[in-house]
Enzyme design. Structure first.
Site, PDB file in Angstrom:
ATOM      1  N   GLU A  50       0.852  -1.192   0.000  1.00 26.79           N
ATOM      2  CA  GLU A  50       0.000   0.000   0.000  1.00 26.79           C
ATOM      3  C   GLU A  50       0.890   1.244   0.000  1.00 26.79           C
ATOM      4  OE1 GLU A  50      -3.608   1.753   2.809  1.00 26.79           O
ATOM      5  OE2 GLU A  50      -2.003   0.603   3.738  1.00 26.79           O
ATOM      6  N   LYS A  93     -10.198   0.653  -0.761  1.00 24.29           N
ATOM      7  CA  LYS A  93     -10.059   0.434   0.690  1.00 24.29           C
ATOM      8  C   LYS A  93     -11.262   0.987   1.441  1.00 24.29           C
ATOM      9  CE  LYS A  93      -6.760   1.175   4.480  1.00 24.29           C
ATOM     10  NZ  LYS A  93      -5.511   1.871   4.820  1.00 24.29           N
ATOM     11  N   CYS A 152      -4.493  -3.300   4.289  1.00 22.30           N
ATOM     12  CA  CYS A 152      -4.037  -2.800   5.580  1.00 22.30           C
ATOM     13  C   CYS A 152      -5.062  -2.913   6.710  1.00 22.30           C
ATOM     14  CB  CYS A 152      -3.546  -1.361   5.420  1.00 22.30           C
ATOM     15  SG  CYS A 152      -2.360  -0.873   6.708  1.00 22.30           S
TER      16      CYS A 152
END
Length: 459
Positions: free
Chosen positions: A55, A155, A188
């Site tokens: 990321e 995300k 993440c």
């Protein structure tokens, strides 16, 4: 199949809040993409069929909403368009980054997953449309070995990322491969939440996950490699996790994980990136957690002197602890509805303080989520107040059984040893409404053995 992940030390903008033109942004990103290209070539040479990048690896971080704009590519988040950016660069404007990634995949005949910033214009008739008339997303893209864009994922659980928008609905994104079937993807901070990570795996019965991350390690319970392994074990999946490498920010820790084995990189000492290539089995069946050895209940021995309870902060939560003294013993400690039990024996008594801690409550710092945790940790020093501190080295070899009456089925078993290395439990699983983990003789000194439960309904 053979997988690769690359832990990338990204070349960062010296001043991420400054406004620059598209040309300067492309120049900076081009320097990171040059490194990506070298790594793709190296991975393909070693037989890798898929490679995953971290990321924020291409553009960096700490932007504002307006300063990141020149770094964003345009991506159509729709499945109806079959598009190969390398072969059809003329279809959309502002897709230079996608074109380069697509060409790397095509030239090297490899599946490629990367993370970049993307933009999408929206109409003011859209109730979610930001006031500047565009969405900005933190996006993963996956290309097949022909360079075709096969999946995009935006995300969902942003971590103080003011430059980006949360998509109106969670994306459940997967792509198919000839060598390992379907891969799911998320990013993440997503790994700590039900949506979309857990739901994606359960809904599609996924066995392979690609996971770009920019993770700041937080010991004792949330270092990158420790939690990535726990996630693979808990959900019985393979995870290809790529982190960025910025030790000064506490960022390192990548790996290729199966539920029973891992190939990891954690390095806080040196700089530069690291390519990990490993061959792992495609998971077809469920690993049965081994339940032969069941913990014996802690016996109630009346008037024995009980070790003192004490409180200390661990990872910003107020844990209740008991010290782990002597060469062997049986302990219990409770908070709210959660009781944790430990049977332990030490091979040699060392001058290290360990403690058994419990926390059952809402974690509220750097994100809000409900945690139930039973944790055996090495303390930073010999006083109670040092329990919960970040510790990286230990010498004590401890045989243990740790169990708790967890109220959630989502338990992440953590087992971290000296030097931030991983070990694997001998047995773990449910027995009589308790989840347990046991280990005889860790491979090196014990840092953390924990059951990290996530009670999603109470977030």
């Amino acid at each position: 199949y053979v997988a690769a992940v690359y832990e990338h030390e990204s070349i960062l903008s010296p001043n991420p809040t400054a406004l620059v033109d598209r040309q300067s942004a492309l120049e900076l990103m081009g320097r990171n993409l040059d490194i990506y290209e070298e790594q793709v070539v190296a991975a393909a040479r070693q037989g890798a069929q898929i490679i995953v990048f971290p990321e924020d690896g291409i553009h960096g971080f700490n932007f504002t909403r307006s300063s990141i704009y020149p770094y964003l590519d345009f991506v159509l988040h729709s499945h109806s368009v079959k598009w190969n950016p390398c072969r059809e660069p003329y279809l959309f404007n502002d897709t230079e980054v996608l074109q380069r990634l697509s060409c790397m995949a095509l030239k090297n005949k490899i599946f490629l997953v990367a993370n970049l910033g993307t933009k999408q214009p929206c109409e003011h008739t859209d109730p979610h449309c930001p006031s500047d008339g565009r969405y900005q997303f933190n996006t993963n893209v996956a290309f097949n070995d022909d360079g075709r864009l096969v999946a995009t994922y935006r995300k969902h659980n942003l971590y103080f990322e003011y430059a980006f928008d949360t998509p109106p609905e969670p994306d459940y994104k997967l792509f198919d491969t000839p060598f390992a079937g379907k891969f799911g993807m998320f990013t993440c901070f997503d790994i700590l939440f039900f949506e979309p990570a857990v739901n994606l795996i359960r809904q599609y019965n996924l066995k392979q996950v690609v996971y770009p991350t920019a993770w700041m390690n937080q010991l004792p319970l949330l270092s990158a490699v420790e939690f990535q392994q726990a996630f693979a074990t808990a959900f019985n999946v393979n995870i290809l996790a790529a982190n960025i490498h910025h030790p000064t920010l506490g960022m390192t820790g990548s790996g290729i994980y199966t539920p029973v084995k891992s190939f990891i990189y954690h390095n806080m000492e040196s700089y530069g990136g690291k390519l990990i290539v490993a061959e792992i089995p495609v998971i077809t069946t469920d690993y049965k957690t081994n339940l032969e050895k069941t913990p014996s209940r802690v016996s109630e021995k009346g008037n024995e002197q009980l070790p003192p309870l004490f409180y200390a902060e661990m990872m910003y939560d107020n844990f209740t602890f008991v010290p782990v003294w002597g060469e062997k013993g049986e302990l219990q400690v409770c908070a709210n509805t959660l009781c944790c039990y430990l049977n332990y024996r030490r091979a040699v008594l060392t001058d290290e303080l360990y403690a058994l801690g419990v926390f059952d409550g809402l974690h509220t710092v750097h994100g809000t989520y409900y945690v139930q945790a039973c944790a055996l940790v090495k303390c930073g020093g010999l006083s109670f107040s040092t329990c919960g501190q970040e510790v990286t080295d230990a010498t004590a070899l401890i045989d243990f059984q740790l169990w708790g009456n967890m109220s959630t089925p989502y338990i992440f078993p953590l087992l971290l040893t000296s030097g931030i290395t991983l070990d694997f439990a001998d047995h773990m699983g449910w027995k009589n409404n308790h989840y347990f983990i046991s280990k005889n003789r860790t491979s090196s000194g014990l840092l953390t053995a924990a059951l990290y439960g996530r009670w999603y309904e109470k977030d």
